[in-house]
Write a protein that holds these residues in place. Structure first.
Motif, mmCIF file in Angstrom:
data_model
loop_
_atom_site.group_PDB
_atom_site.id
_atom_site.type_symbol
_atom_site.label_atom_id
_atom_site.label_comp_id
_atom_site.label_asym_id
_atom_site.label_seq_id
_atom_site.Cartn_x
_atom_site.Cartn_y
_atom_site.Cartn_z
ATOM 1 N N GLY A 213 -8.471 -1.361 -21.647
ATOM 2 C CA GLY A 213 -7.233 -2.040 -21.263
ATOM 3 C C GLY A 213 -6.067 -1.500 -22.049
ATOM 4 N N TYR A 214 -4.907 -2.117 -21.842
ATOM 5 C CA TYR A 214 -3.688 -1.708 -22.540
ATOM 6 C C TYR A 214 -3.631 -2.386 -23.914
ATOM 7 C CZ TYR A 214 -1.951 0.282 -18.178
ATOM 8 O OH TYR A 214 -1.800 1.041 -17.044
ATOM 9 N N PHE A 215 -3.474 -1.574 -24.931
ATOM 10 C CA PHE A 215 -3.332 -2.108 -26.278
ATOM 11 C C PHE A 215 -1.891 -2.562 -26.463
ATOM 12 C CE2 PHE A 215 -2.206 -1.193 -30.793
ATOM 13 C CZ PHE A 215 -2.974 -2.185 -31.373
ATOM 14 N N HIS A 216 -1.693 -3.849 -26.795
ATOM 15 C CA HIS A 216 -0.323 -4.352 -26.895
ATOM 16 C C HIS A 216 -0.009 -5.031 -28.216
ATOM 17 C CE1 HIS A 216 -1.232 -8.689 -26.235
ATOM 18 N NE2 HIS A 216 -2.224 -8.226 -25.501
ATOM 19 N N GLY A 217 -0.858 -4.865 -29.224
ATOM 20 C CA GLY A 217 -0.464 -5.396 -30.525
ATOM 21 C C GLY A 217 -1.648 -5.817 -31.370
ATOM 22 N N LEU A 218 -1.307 -6.425 -32.499
ATOM 23 C CA LEU A 218 -2.300 -6.860 -33.475
ATOM 24 C C LEU A 218 -2.059 -8.305 -33.864
ATOM 25 C CD1 LEU A 218 -1.991 -3.868 -35.965
ATOM 26 C CD2 LEU A 218 -3.996 -4.296 -34.559
ATOM 27 N N LEU A 219 -3.125 -8.958 -34.329
ATOM 28 C CA LEU A 219 -2.976 -10.235 -35.026
ATOM 29 C C LEU A 219 -2.764 -9.886 -36.498
ATOM 30 C CD1 LEU A 219 -5.828 -12.278 -33.284
ATOM 31 C CD2 LEU A 219 -3.376 -12.338 -32.805
ATOM 32 N N PHE A 271 -5.783 -6.651 -26.331
ATOM 33 C CA PHE A 271 -5.818 -5.818 -25.129
ATOM 34 C C PHE A 271 -5.492 -6.667 -23.905
ATOM 35 C CE2 PHE A 271 -8.595 -3.770 -28.177
ATOM 36 C CZ PHE A 271 -8.223 -2.440 -28.078
ATOM 37 N N SER A 272 -4.983 -5.996 -22.888
ATOM 38 C CA SER A 272 -4.650 -6.679 -21.640
ATOM 39 C C SER A 272 -4.896 -5.721 -20.487
ATOM 40 C CB SER A 272 -3.189 -7.140 -21.648
ATOM 41 O OG SER A 272 -2.821 -7.664 -20.388
ATOM 42 N N HIS A 273 -5.141 -6.285 -19.313
ATOM 43 C CA HIS A 273 -5.351 -5.457 -18.125
ATOM 44 C C HIS A 273 -4.037 -5.100 -17.435
ATOM 45 C CE1 HIS A 273 -9.672 -5.726 -18.371
ATOM 46 N NE2 HIS A 273 -9.624 -7.052 -18.419
ATOM 47 N N GLU A 274 -2.929 -5.573 -17.974
ATOM 48 C CA GLU A 274 -1.614 -5.212 -17.462
ATOM 49 C C GLU A 274 -0.701 -4.908 -18.637
ATOM 50 O OE1 GLU A 274 0.082 -8.456 -15.366
ATOM 51 O OE2 GLU A 274 -0.190 -9.879 -17.003
ATOM 52 N N GLU A 275 0.331 -4.131 -18.371
ATOM 53 C CA GLU A 275 1.267 -3.775 -19.420
ATOM 54 C C GLU A 275 2.126 -4.994 -19.769
ATOM 55 O OE1 GLU A 275 2.136 0.931 -18.809
ATOM 56 O OE2 GLU A 275 3.281 -0.469 -17.576
ATOM 57 N N LEU A 276 2.155 -5.342 -21.045
ATOM 58 C CA LEU A 276 2.944 -6.475 -21.503
ATOM 59 C C LEU A 276 4.120 -5.955 -22.317
ATOM 60 C CD1 LEU A 276 0.042 -8.850 -22.612
ATOM 61 C CD2 LEU A 276 1.284 -8.858 -20.452
ATOM 62 N N ILE A 277 5.311 -6.490 -22.013
ATOM 63 C CA ILE A 277 6.512 -6.003 -22.689
ATOM 64 C C ILE A 277 6.452 -6.320 -24.179
ATOM 65 C CG2 ILE A 277 9.011 -6.113 -22.743
ATOM 66 C CD1 ILE A 277 7.828 -4.784 -20.290
ATOM 67 N N GLY A 278 6.266 -7.615 -24.484
ATOM 68 C CA GLY A 278 6.124 -8.008 -25.880
ATOM 69 C C GLY A 278 7.197 -7.438 -26.784
ATOM 70 N N GLU A 279 6.778 -6.872 -27.901
ATOM 71 C CA GLU A 279 7.691 -6.299 -28.873
ATOM 72 C C GLU A 279 7.569 -4.778 -28.919
ATOM 73 O OE1 GLU A 279 6.756 -8.226 -32.512
ATOM 74 O OE2 GLU A 279 7.548 -10.176 -31.894
ATOM 75 N N ASN A 280 7.227 -4.175 -27.815
ATOM 76 C CA ASN A 280 7.033 -2.732 -27.758
ATOM 77 C C ASN A 280 8.338 -2.063 -27.344
ATOM 78 O OD1 ASN A 280 6.104 -0.154 -27.587
ATOM 79 N ND2 ASN A 280 4.607 -0.531 -25.961
ATOM 80 N N TYR A 281 8.993 -1.421 -28.300
ATOM 81 C CA TYR A 281 10.286 -0.802 -28.021
ATOM 82 C C TYR A 281 10.162 0.385 -27.050
ATOM 83 C CZ TYR A 281 8.649 2.569 -31.506
ATOM 84 O OH TYR A 281 7.908 3.496 -32.192
ATOM 85 N N ILE A 282 8.974 0.967 -26.945
ATOM 86 C CA ILE A 282 8.785 2.100 -26.042
ATOM 87 C C ILE A 282 9.098 1.701 -24.600
ATOM 88 C CG2 ILE A 282 7.111 3.744 -25.112
ATOM 89 C CD1 ILE A 282 8.032 4.325 -27.928
ATOM 90 N N TYR A 283 8.775 0.473 -24.233
ATOM 91 C CA TYR A 283 9.055 0.020 -22.880
ATOM 92 C C TYR A 283 10.556 0.011 -22.599
ATOM 93 C CZ TYR A 283 4.191 -1.368 -22.261
ATOM 94 O OH TYR A 283 2.818 -1.355 -22.139
ATOM 95 N N GLY A 284 11.355 -0.222 -23.628
ATOM 96 C CA GLY A 284 12.801 -0.190 -23.438
ATOM 97 C C GLY A 284 13.275 1.191 -23.030
ATOM 98 N N PHE A 285 12.778 2.221 -23.722
ATOM 99 C CA PHE A 285 13.126 3.598 -23.352
ATOM 100 C C PHE A 285 12.658 3.914 -21.931
ATOM 101 C CE2 PHE A 285 13.357 3.891 -27.949
ATOM 102 C CZ PHE A 285 14.433 4.740 -28.149
#
Length: 422
Positions: A213-219, A271-285
Motif C-alpha cells: 500500500g501507500y506509505f503515508h507516515g509514522l506513529l 499504510f493505506s490503499h489510497e493516497e492520503l494528503i496528510g502532511e506530505n508536502y510532495i503532494y503539494g508540488f
C-alpha cells in the motif's frame, strides 16, 4: 503522532465528519427542549413574553412541517452543488485536489447545520401532543426551530459565496501553496533545533515490509518510545507517498531484534490503499504541477494558469532547498533515534521539470517562465550541489526548447528577462 491523532486525521478528511457531529448536537438539543417543555417552559414564557410563543397546535405543526420540507430541499440543492463542484474541479484541474475541497470545514459545517435543524424540527413535531390533552403546545421549541431555520438561510447565502470562490483556480492554488509551505516550514524549523548526527548503517540488519500500500507516515510517539525502551536506533527506508510492495526492505536496525519487537516497529508504519494528503508536502508540488499541465491541454488551453503555477512552485522550491535530505526522530535530550527517508530536492525538481518540459516544450512563454524559475532558484542555493542540479535542469530545458521551438526569434527571447503578464 500517536494512534488517536492518526485516527482523527483519517476521519477529518471525510465529508461527513462535521455534519455528523453537528447533527448529533441538533438531536440532543431537540431532546433537551422536549425536557424543558415538560417543565412547562412555554407556559412560563406565555406569561412573560406571550408574543414569542406559538400556542396553537395546528399552527405549530404547519410551521414545523413547512420548515422541514424547505430545509430538505435546501440540503439536497446544497449537496448537489458540492457534487458539481467536485466534478468540475476534477475535470478542469486535477482529481487530487478533491480531498482538500471535501475536507473544507466550512462546507461541512453548513451542511451539518441543515441536517441538525431538520432533525430538531422533526423531533419537536413528533413531541406535539393532541389538542385534547392539557399538555402545553411546545411554542418556545417551535420558535427556536424558526430561529435555527433562519440561521440556515443565512448559512446558505454564505455557502453560495464560499463555494463560488472555492472553485476558482487562484484560490485552489493559494490553498495548496499555503498548506505545502507550512508543512515544509515546520520541518525546517524542527531540523534547525536538531543535529544531523546518526551512526553509519553499512552493516545494519535489514527487515522486509509485510504489507502493501501507500506509505503515508509514522506513529512518531510510539516509534520513539520503542527505540528508547530497547535502546536501538532505526532507519525507515520509505518516504511518504511511496507505494510499497510486500517484501520491500523498509526497516534497518542497529542490532538484530526479536520477532516481537519487529512486529511492534512495523505497527508504527502507516499504510493505506489510497493516497492520503496528510502532511506530505510532495503532494503539494504534484498537485500544483498537475493543475499547470492540465491547463496546457487542448481541452483547457489556459497558459496563464500554467504560468501562475510556476510562480507558486518557485516559492515552494526556495523553501524546499532549506530542508535536509533526511528527517530525524529526536527525543527531548536532542538524541536522534530514527532516520526517515524523504524525497530530495533534486528528485522533486526533476519530476516537476520533466513533466513541464514534456507538455509545454512547444510554448515559448511557459519555457521562458521555467527558465526564469530555475535562474531564480540558482540565486537561493544553500550548497554547490543544488547549483549543479539546477544548472543541469537549465541545460535540459534549453535542449528541449531548441528541438521543439522552430521560430528563431522565439528562441532568441528564451534567455531574455521574463516580464510576467499573467
Amino acid at each position: 503522532m500517536d494512534k488517536l491523532t492518526n485516527f482523527f486525521h483519517q476521519i477529518r478528511t471525510k465529508i461527513a465528519f462535521f455534519p455528523t457531529i453537528i447533527s448529533l448536537a441538533g438531536l440532543f438539543l431537540a431532546f433537551f427542549m422536549i425536557f424543558l417543555e415538560q417543565q412547562n417552559i412555554s407556559g412560563y414564557l406565555m406569561k412573560v413574553a406571550p408574543a414569542l410563543v406559538i400556542d396553537d397546535t395546528d399552527t405549530a405543526k404547519t410551521i414545523l412541517s413547512t420548515l422541514i420540507g424547505g430545509l430538505i430541499s435546501l440540503t439536497v440543492f446544497s449537496f448537489s452543488m458540492v457534487m458539481v463542484l467536485l466534478n468540475q474541479a476534477s475535470s478542469n484541474f486535477s482529481p487530487r485536489v478533491l480531498p482538500g475541497i471535501i475536507s473544507d470545514e466550512k462546507h461541512q459545517i453548513v451542511l451539518g447545520q441543515y441536517i441538525a435543524t431538520i432533525l430538531y424540527n422533526i423531533f419537536i413535531l413528533i413531541s406535539i401532543e393532541p389538542t385534547e390533552k392539557s399538555y402545553q403546545t411546545p411554542g418556545f421549541s417551535v420558535l427556536l426551530g424558526i430561529i435555527l431555520t433562519v440561521i440556515c438561510l443565512a448559512a446558505f447565502i454564505y455557502f453560495i459565496h464560499h463555494i463560488s470562490q472555492a472553485i476558482q483556480v487562484g484560490n485552489i492554488l493559494t490553498a495548496i501553496h499555503s498548506r505545502t509551505k507550512s508543512e515544509i516550514k515546520s520541518i525546517v524549523d524542527e531540523q534547525s533545533d536538531n543535529s544531523f548526527q546518526f551512526p553509519s548503517h553499512d552493516h545494519w540488519e535489514e527487515y522486509e515490509i509485510t504489507e502493501s500500500g501507500y506509505f503515508h507516515g509514522l506513529l512518531h510517539d510510539d516509534l520513539l518510545e520503542l527505540c528508547r525502551e530497547n535502546d536501538i536506533k532505526v532507519i525507515i527506508q520509505l518516504h511518504k507517498g511511496q507505494f510499497i510492495l510486500d517484501g520491500t526492505i523498509g526497516l534497518l536496525t542497529e542490532t538484530p531484534i526479536n520477532t516481537d519487537l519487529k512486529t511492534k516497529l512495523m505497527a508504527t508504519l502507516l499504510f493505506s490503499h489510497e493516497e492520503l494528503i496528510g502532511e506530505n508536502y510532495i503532494y503539494g508540488f504534484r498537485q500544483i504541477s498537475e493543475i499547470g499541465i492540465k491547463a496546457m491541454s487542448p481541452g483547457i488551453n489556459d497558459p496563464g494558469t500554467a504560468l501562475n503555477t510556476i510562480d507558486y512552485l518557485t516559492s515552494l522550491f526556495i523553501d524546499l532547498m532549506k530542508k535536509a535530505d533526511f528527517e530525524y526522530l529526536t527525543d527531548e535530550e536532542g538524541t536522534n533515534w530514527s532516520r526517515i527517508k524523504c524525497a530530495k530536492f533534486s528528485e522533486v525538481l526533476f519530476n516537476v521539470m520533466a513533466t513541464y518540459r514534456l507538455y509545454c516544450k512547444h510554448d515559448i512563454t511557459v519555457m521562458r517562465k521555467l527558465l526564469h524559475m530555475l535562474k531564480t532558484l540558482s540565486n537561493h542555493v544553500i550548497n554547490s550541489n543544488q547549483l549543479t542540479i539546477i544548472e543541469e535542469e537549465i541545460k535540459q530545458l534549453r535542449e528541449d526548447a531548441n528541438t521543439n521551438i522552430e521560430n528563431k526569434r522565439d528562441l532568441e527571447q528564451l534567455d531574455a528577462n521574463f516580464i510576467s503578464w499573467s
